[in-house]
Structure formats: structure tokens, C-alpha cells
Write an enzyme that holds these catalytic residues in place. Sequence first.
Site, PDB file in Angstrom:
ATOM      1  N   GLN A  18      36.989  37.612  42.716  1.00  0.00           N
ATOM      2  CA  GLN A  18      38.188  36.841  43.013  1.00  0.00           C
ATOM      3  C   GLN A  18      39.380  37.739  43.303  1.00  0.00           C
ATOM      4  O   GLN A  18      40.140  37.490  44.242  1.00  0.00           O
ATOM      5  CB  GLN A  18      38.536  35.923  41.835  1.00  0.00           C
ATOM      6  CG  GLN A  18      37.714  34.677  41.709  1.00  0.00           C
ATOM      7  CD  GLN A  18      38.351  33.716  40.717  1.00  0.00           C
ATOM      8  OE1 GLN A  18      39.523  33.369  40.820  1.00  0.00           O
ATOM      9  NE2 GLN A  18      37.566  33.296  39.745  1.00  0.00           N
ATOM     10  N   ASP A  37      42.810  47.548  38.437  1.00  0.00           N
ATOM     11  CA  ASP A  37      41.511  47.240  37.838  1.00  0.00           C
ATOM     12  C   ASP A  37      41.154  48.375  36.890  1.00  0.00           C
ATOM     13  O   ASP A  37      41.532  49.530  37.121  1.00  0.00           O
ATOM     14  CB  ASP A  37      40.433  47.092  38.908  1.00  0.00           C
ATOM     15  CG  ASP A  37      39.232  46.287  38.438  1.00  0.00           C
ATOM     16  OD1 ASP A  37      39.046  45.164  38.940  1.00  0.00           O
ATOM     17  OD2 ASP A  37      38.495  46.774  37.555  1.00  0.00           O
ATOM     18  N   ASN A 103      44.475  37.926  36.995  1.00  0.00           N
ATOM     19  CA  ASN A 103      43.123  37.497  37.349  1.00  0.00           C
ATOM     20  C   ASN A 103      42.037  38.114  36.481  1.00  0.00           C
ATOM     21  O   ASN A 103      40.971  37.514  36.300  1.00  0.00           O
ATOM     22  CB  ASN A 103      42.862  37.838  38.816  1.00  0.00           C
ATOM     23  CG  ASN A 103      41.397  37.763  39.188  1.00  0.00           C
ATOM     24  OD1 ASN A 103      40.844  36.686  39.373  1.00  0.00           O
ATOM     25  ND2 ASN A 103      40.758  38.927  39.297  1.00  0.00           N
ATOM     26  N   TYR A 169      34.740  32.576  25.219  1.00  0.00           N
ATOM     27  CA  TYR A 169      35.341  32.593  26.560  1.00  0.00           C
ATOM     28  C   TYR A 169      36.245  31.374  26.743  1.00  0.00           C
ATOM     29  O   TYR A 169      37.382  31.483  27.207  1.00  0.00           O
ATOM     30  CB  TYR A 169      34.230  32.598  27.607  1.00  0.00           C
ATOM     31  CG  TYR A 169      34.690  32.489  29.044  1.00  0.00           C
ATOM     32  CD1 TYR A 169      35.167  33.607  29.725  1.00  0.00           C
ATOM     33  CD2 TYR A 169      34.627  31.278  29.732  1.00  0.00           C
ATOM     34  CE1 TYR A 169      35.571  33.514  31.050  1.00  0.00           C
ATOM     35  CE2 TYR A 169      35.025  31.177  31.055  1.00  0.00           C
ATOM     36  CZ  TYR A 169      35.505  32.298  31.700  1.00  0.00           C
ATOM     37  OH  TYR A 169      35.915  32.206  33.016  1.00  0.00           O
ATOM     38  N   LYS A 173      40.337  31.086  27.530  1.00  0.00           N
ATOM     39  CA  LYS A 173      40.848  30.417  28.718  1.00  0.00           C
ATOM     40  C   LYS A 173      41.720  29.210  28.359  1.00  0.00           C
ATOM     41  O   LYS A 173      42.665  28.887  29.082  1.00  0.00           O
ATOM     42  CB  LYS A 173      39.694  30.004  29.626  1.00  0.00           C
ATOM     43  CG  LYS A 173      38.949  31.199  30.247  1.00  0.00           C
ATOM     44  CD  LYS A 173      39.878  32.056  31.097  1.00  0.00           C
ATOM     45  CE  LYS A 173      39.106  33.103  31.891  1.00  0.00           C
ATOM     46  NZ  LYS A 173      39.986  33.898  32.788  1.00  0.00           N
ATOM     47  N   THR A 204      30.706  35.391  42.199  1.00  0.00           N
ATOM     48  CA  THR A 204      31.139  36.733  41.831  1.00  0.00           C
ATOM     49  C   THR A 204      30.112  37.297  40.850  1.00  0.00           C
ATOM     50  O   THR A 204      29.229  36.565  40.375  1.00  0.00           O
ATOM     51  CB  THR A 204      32.513  36.693  41.146  1.00  0.00           C
ATOM     52  OG1 THR A 204      32.387  35.980  39.893  1.00  0.00           O
ATOM     53  CG2 THR A 204      33.553  36.006  42.021  1.00  0.00           C
TER      54      THR A 204
END
Length: 271
Positions: A18, A37, A103, A169, A173, A204
Site C-alpha cells: 500500500q 520504511d 501506513n 492486530y 487497529k 500485498t
Amino acid sequence: MKTLSGKVAYLTGAARGQGRSHAIALARAGADIVATDACAQIAPNSGYPMAEPEDLAETARLVKAEGGNIHTVQVDVRDLEGQQAAVAETIAQFGRLDIVVANAGVCSWGRLWEISPEQFAESVDINLVGVWNTIKATVPAMIEAGNGGSIMTISSSAGVKAPPGCGHYAASKFGVIGLTKSLAVELGEFGIRVNTLLPYGTNTPLGNDTSMYKLFEAHPAYVYSYTPNLLKTDGLIEPEDISEAVVWLASDQSRVMTGAQIPVDKGFLAR
């Protein structure tokens, strides 16, 4: 259309997936790009390898192929001082900061009482604390410039509808959504808009992690929590589909949008 000409965008997790797609789309719309990154194996509990320096270099090549300017930085989102240094480099090179796309994220699988403390911390530290670090590093520069701007966080459909098998996770989020909503209220007076995107399964490395299948084989009833999407398209969502929403939220076309949670999920959350 160069709807973002003269704007500067800072993205995390931009080496591939993404993040790379968002960087290319924003550059195509005219923005200068700062792509960050970790480019290291920072998530040993994930069932897929992390990006490498060569991936970030490829993002830079693809942005330049669009005619865009790009500055790349290898930094882990958990490194607040490193991100603050990257923002300082952004201002020094481009003179401003208008768009932020938080992201970077990781995912791993396991039942909540069976995962290790390290696995839980890995998800929360990268997915939630990393977003907070990105905000803390970027917001002061945006306020000082006085140009308003647009901040986007990438949450997940799992941040609204928690699935089994990755509760750690989902918790991270869910947290991203709460953080984003609070930030939208706090930054309204500065003309800075803050929204979050809720993607479903995306094409991805994270979205194609096959380690999830072992969990579903052991606990087949979990599959029923993943209800069919309303739009019967083949395969996972492509990153470019999410990038369309990113570019729109970055532009003045969404100038009255803030504090929103925008599903990009083929209707998964509508059921």
C-alpha cells in the site's frame, strides 16, 4: 490532474504494498514525496518477510518515473527520534509538509491467550505506537507552517469488525481509529484534516500471508466470521484502489472531510 502540485507528502511503510502505491499515486497527482520504511526484519512473528532496502529504492524509481521528486529514509516507525529527524530533513529539502499517510503496519496470527507477550507487543508497538510517533513527529511542523493539511491513518476493517485469530492486530487497529478521531478534533482549529481508511484484505505481502490458513484449518468455524463481500470481485483489493481514496483525501476535493472512517472494503463492513 495535478491536484497536489506544490504539496509535500510524508509516508510510512512506503517500500512496497500500500505505501508504495500511495507514494506513486500522490506523486502522479503532483506531490513531492518523502517515503520512509524500516527496510529490516522487524516483525519476526509475522508469517511473511518485511521489506528490504531494495524495495524502497524501487519505490523511489517508480515515483521518479512519474516525474515526481522523492526523498527516502530508512526508519522504523517505533523510532520517534528517527521520525523527527526525517521530518526535519523533509522541511530542509522541500520547505513544507502538507500530507501525512501513517501506513506502516504488520499482522500475525494466533489466538489471544496463546500468543506470546512479544507477539502482542510487536503488533501494538508498530501498528499503534508507530502511528502515534508519526503524528508526534509531523504535526508540529504542519501547525508551524500554518498551511492546514491532511493526515491519513491506515486502520483496517478489522479495526471495526474484529475477526478471530488476530485479536492483537484488531486491538491495534481499533486504537488507530480512536487516536485518529481524537486528533481530528484537536487539529480542527489549525485547518488540518484527519481521516482514517479501513481497507479489507489487500493484495500485498501482508494480505497474502498464508500462515493464516493453518489457524483456519485448526479452527474451521473461524472462517464464518469472514462474511462474503457485497461486491463480487475476484481476489483481494488492489493497493491502487485504496490509493484513489488517499489522493482524494489529500486534495482540496475533500476539504470538508475530517474525523471520518472510510471503508475501502467491497462492502464487507456493510453486512
